[in-house]
Design a protein around this motif. Structure first.
Motif, PDB file in Angstrom:
ATOM      1  N   ASN A 182       0.715  -1.267  -0.139  1.00 22.37           N
ATOM      2  CA  ASN A 182      -0.053   0.166  -0.071  1.00 22.37           C
ATOM      3  C   ASN A 182       0.807   1.294  -0.055  1.00 22.37           C
ATOM      4  O   ASN A 182       1.948   1.357   0.631  1.00 22.37           O
ATOM      5  CB  ASN A 182      -0.897  -0.143   1.363  1.00 22.37           C
ATOM      6  N   SER A 183       0.402   2.257  -0.714  1.00 20.76           N
ATOM      7  CA  SER A 183       1.042   3.487  -0.636  1.00 20.76           C
ATOM      8  C   SER A 183       0.192   4.700  -0.690  1.00 20.76           C
ATOM      9  O   SER A 183      -0.774   4.469  -1.062  1.00 20.76           O
ATOM     10  CB  SER A 183       1.987   3.638  -1.962  1.00 20.76           C
ATOM     11  N   VAL A 184       0.786   5.673  -0.189  1.00 22.35           N
ATOM     12  CA  VAL A 184      -0.238   6.875  -0.078  1.00 22.35           C
ATOM     13  C   VAL A 184       0.465   8.094  -0.617  1.00 22.35           C
ATOM     14  O   VAL A 184       1.749   8.390  -0.201  1.00 22.35           O
ATOM     15  CB  VAL A 184      -0.659   7.060   1.550  1.00 22.35           C
ATOM     16  N   ASP A 185       0.095   8.841  -1.457  1.00 20.49           N
ATOM     17  CA  ASP A 185       0.491   9.981  -1.892  1.00 20.49           C
ATOM     18  C   ASP A 185      -0.028  11.122  -1.245  1.00 20.49           C
ATOM     19  O   ASP A 185      -1.234  11.445  -1.148  1.00 20.49           O
ATOM     20  CB  ASP A 185       0.434  10.179  -3.514  1.00 20.49           C
ATOM     21  N   PHE A 186       0.873  12.167  -0.589  1.00 25.11           N
ATOM     22  CA  PHE A 186       0.385  13.266   0.154  1.00 25.11           C
ATOM     23  C   PHE A 186       0.985  14.678  -0.361  1.00 25.11           C
ATOM     24  O   PHE A 186       2.348  14.696  -0.319  1.00 25.11           O
ATOM     25  CB  PHE A 186       0.674  13.138   1.573  1.00 25.11           C
ATOM     26  N   ASP A 187       0.266  15.527  -0.478  1.00 24.04           N
ATOM     27  CA  ASP A 187       0.875  16.943  -0.756  1.00 24.04           C
ATOM     28  C   ASP A 187      -0.016  18.017  -0.136  1.00 24.04           C
ATOM     29  O   ASP A 187      -1.256  17.754   0.063  1.00 24.04           O
ATOM     30  CB  ASP A 187       0.390  17.123  -2.318  1.00 24.04           C
ATOM     31  N   ALA A 188       0.547  18.894   0.290  1.00 24.98           N
ATOM     32  CA  ALA A 188      -0.357  20.111   0.986  1.00 24.98           C
ATOM     33  C   ALA A 188       0.306  21.415   0.686  1.00 24.98           C
ATOM     34  O   ALA A 188       1.596  21.437   0.337  1.00 24.98           O
ATOM     35  CB  ALA A 188      -0.019  20.012   2.684  1.00 24.98           C
ATOM     36  N   SER A 189      -0.381  22.538   0.655  1.00 20.21           N
ATOM     37  CA  SER A 189       0.046  23.772   0.039  1.00 20.21           C
ATOM     38  C   SER A 189      -0.736  24.781   0.943  1.00 20.21           C
ATOM     39  O   SER A 189      -1.941  24.614   1.423  1.00 20.21           O
ATOM     40  CB  SER A 189      -0.300  24.027  -1.333  1.00 20.21           C
ATOM     41  N   VAL A 190       0.002  26.040   1.335  1.00 15.94           N
ATOM     42  CA  VAL A 190      -0.776  26.959   2.101  1.00 15.94           C
ATOM     43  C   VAL A 190      -0.669  28.287   1.457  1.00 15.94           C
ATOM     44  O   VAL A 190       0.251  28.586   0.798  1.00 15.94           O
ATOM     45  CB  VAL A 190       0.174  27.224   3.709  1.00 15.94           C
TER      46      VAL A 190
END
Length: 70
Positions: free
Chosen positions: A2-10
């Motif tokens: 299993n893999s999770v791609d995560f990205d966040a921007s402010v």
């Protein structure tokens, strides 16, 4: 596997100002002020999808210095 791609921007902005004053031939005094405001956070990931979160982050910074030029 299993893999999770995560990205966040402010989203936000930063403002600043400064002064420098000569005290003598080689001596100077300086001061700076910075203000930062971040108000929107966006998550992009493969588990929960896209989500916007309202945040209210303020940051105040002040700096003073004494310098010598040679």
């Amino acid at each position: 596997a299993n893999s999770v791609d995560f990205d966040a921007s402010v989203d936000g902005y930063r403002l600043g100002a400064g002064v420098e004053q000569m005290l003598g031939r080689n001596l100077y005094l300086k001061a700076e002020y910075r203000y930062s405001n971040y108000n929107g956070l966006r998550f992009d990931d493969t588990v929960f999808g896209n989500e916007d979160v309202d945040i209210d982050l303020d940051r105040h910074q002040a700096m003073a210095g004494l310098g010598f030029r040679f």
